[in-house]
Scaffold this active site. Sequence first.
Site, PDB file in Angstrom:
ATOM      1  N   CYS A 131      -7.533   7.484 -16.796  1.00 14.14           N
ATOM      2  CA  CYS A 131      -6.620   7.638 -17.931  1.00 14.14           C
ATOM      3  C   CYS A 131      -5.195   7.190 -17.624  1.00 14.14           C
ATOM      4  O   CYS A 131      -4.455   6.804 -18.535  1.00 14.14           O
ATOM      5  CB  CYS A 131      -6.617   9.091 -18.389  1.00 14.14           C
ATOM      6  SG  CYS A 131      -8.257   9.702 -18.853  1.00 14.14           S
ATOM      7  N   HIS A 173      -0.840   9.247 -23.295  1.00 11.78           N
ATOM      8  CA  HIS A 173      -2.274   8.947 -23.247  1.00 11.78           C
ATOM      9  C   HIS A 173      -2.979   9.811 -24.269  1.00 11.78           C
ATOM     10  O   HIS A 173      -2.716  11.015 -24.385  1.00 11.78           O
ATOM     11  CB  HIS A 173      -2.810   9.231 -21.842  1.00 11.78           C
ATOM     12  CG  HIS A 173      -4.298   9.359 -21.794  1.00 11.78           C
ATOM     13  ND1 HIS A 173      -5.144   8.368 -22.237  1.00 11.78           N
ATOM     14  CD2 HIS A 173      -5.101  10.381 -21.377  1.00 11.78           C
ATOM     15  CE1 HIS A 173      -6.394   8.765 -22.088  1.00 11.78           C
ATOM     16  NE2 HIS A 173      -6.401   9.984 -21.570  1.00 11.78           N
ATOM     17  N   ASN A 233     -10.536   9.189 -27.285  1.00  6.46           N
ATOM     18  CA  ASN A 233      -9.945   8.962 -25.964  1.00  6.46           C
ATOM     19  C   ASN A 233     -10.591   7.718 -25.349  1.00  6.46           C
ATOM     20  O   ASN A 233     -11.747   7.759 -24.934  1.00  6.46           O
ATOM     21  CB  ASN A 233     -10.175  10.189 -25.076  1.00  6.46           C
ATOM     22  CG  ASN A 233      -9.594  10.039 -23.683  1.00  6.46           C
ATOM     23  OD1 ASN A 233      -9.264   8.944 -23.244  1.00  6.46           O
ATOM     24  ND2 ASN A 233      -9.484  11.153 -22.966  1.00  6.46           N
TER      25      ASN A 233
END
Length: 331
Positions: A114, A258, A288
Amino acid sequence: MKKSKIVGLGHYVPEKVVKNSDLEKIMDTNNEWIVERTGIEERRWFDPEKDTVSNMATRATHVALERAGLDVKEIDFIVFATITPDYFFPGSGVLLQRELGLQGIGALDIRNACSGFIYALSIADQFIKTGMYKTILVVGAEIQSSALDKSTEGRSSSVIFADGAGAAILQATDEDKGVLSTHLHADGDYAEELYVKDPGSSRKVRLSKELLDGKSFNLTMNGNAVFKHAVVRFSEVINEALSQNGHTPEDIDLLIPHQANLRISSFVQKQFNLPDNKVFNNIMKFGNTTAASIPIAMSEAWEQGKIKEGDLICLAAFGSGFTWASALIRW
């Protein structure tokens, strides 16, 4: 010393839209539960007949090049962030290079999940500042949906993760703007709190019937641990970037976190007392997308006129590793 400036942004997401109502048909979940826990209403999952990590990255790159007004041959180097490469090896960087017709230039793959895009951005920034390269393509691209356990047992993670690609083109500049600083951190003590165990090389055999029959190829996440660490590290790394450059939270024009979980982003927003127009979120429609989430969000924010000349932009990420990172950019 030269600075690095983002001159073009682009993104690509698969055509297949998976709504929460679609997930209700294959697992014991519901729209209200997903939205309350994650903020996600829909996400994109790849088409195996059409999409690969590298060709999604190629599509995003062409958009970024067009917006930058650059020819593909002006790219000197590629930094590719992904934890879901098309092959076990080589990395997807050389596949992207091949698709772009850039044989001969360097292509570097990094696996920081991430936080991957900010790690990649930092690497590109250093190469430009030292004068090694003038124009660098930085990409984050992922296909997570093929590693998800789409059963009721795996619903806590399978409702979250999605697929897509984002690209940024950095160029050397003499202007007093661009990437001001980047900040990178990691703590491997928590590696198994968010990971995919197999296929790993430290086995008697890399693939076996026992492995295939098990769940070690699926994503495993301790959601509570990730949340508790994320809200602390997000705050720390954002403050680190602001402090190094003599700024306060009030100076931020746009925070692009993020896109891990809308609850995490909302918590961070409240910590810094930022109004809604100073935080960009698109997890509601894209889920995501790991290393792709920040460049996709940046590209969308730019499209919507939310990133303007002279703005102070803060990027921040936290994820598997654990790794966390931030970047402060004067647009």
